[in-house]
Design a protein around this motif. Sequence first.
Motif, short mmCIF file in Angstrom:
data_model
loop_
_atom_site.label_atom_id
_atom_site.label_comp_id
_atom_site.label_asym_id
_atom_site.label_seq_id
_atom_site.Cartn_x
_atom_site.Cartn_y
_atom_site.Cartn_z
N GLU A 34 -1.36 0.29 -8.09
CA GLU A 34 -1.53 1.40 -9.03
C GLU A 34 -0.45 1.36 -10.10
O GLU A 34 -0.74 1.57 -11.31
CB GLU A 34 -1.48 2.72 -8.26
N ALA A 87 0.83 -1.20 0.00
CA ALA A 87 0.00 0.00 0.00
C ALA A 87 0.86 1.26 0.00
O ALA A 87 0.53 2.26 -0.65
CB ALA A 87 -0.93 -0.01 1.21
N ARG A 125 2.38 1.74 -3.37
CA ARG A 125 1.32 1.81 -4.41
C ARG A 125 1.63 0.84 -5.57
O ARG A 125 1.63 1.18 -6.73
CB ARG A 125 1.20 3.24 -4.93
#
Length: 229
Positions: A209, A203, A206
């Motif tokens: 993403e 997280a 990222r």
Amino acid sequence: MNDTTAAPATSLIPDGVAAITTIHFVLIAIVAIAAIAMIVIGIGLKRRRTHAARRVEENAQEAGMAVREPDAAPIGEAALTEPKPAPAPTPAPSPAPTPVPAPVMPTPTAPEAPVVTDEPLNDEPVAAAAPMTASPAAEASAAPVDTARPEDQPITLLKGLGPKLTQKLAEHGITTVGDLAGLSDAQAQALDAQLGAFSGRMARDRWLEQARLLAAGDRAGFEAVFGRL
């Protein structure tokens, strides 16, 4: 007829003069006798003093004591003086002790400080920065890959993903950006929990993403957010 018989001489001296003369003679005789007596007594005393001085000198010699010369002491008295003790010999100076050199203590050396590099390790927890730069190893492995499909690109292209994390993800079947991009949020959380000490990196850096942009072939969008590949 005149009497021519001579009178005795005594009859020619008056009685008073004869008496005075007799007294003078008597006094002179007494003085002479007294003088003679004093001389005799003086001679006796001198002999006694001389004898006493000799006795004292003999006794002093027997006792090992020195006696003054006769001209330095009264007549008939021997002044005794104790012999002066011989001066004590001066002791030879003892040599000064040789100073013992103090032990030389080794100079403590400060422990070498660990070399700190400005570039964090890829596998250490670090805060994500935008845009992120890839490590030299990641850049070497992130060379343009001639793949038919964007989703088949290796996960080593992701920023903040080092060799240890790559091995961890490979153990769970994640080797390409398409494998990571196809995970749901629940699957991503479950995978992150299995990363052990690296839990939370997914997280924070990222990864989902980054993987979804690369799997979609949006390289420009990826480089705008995370930096050049």
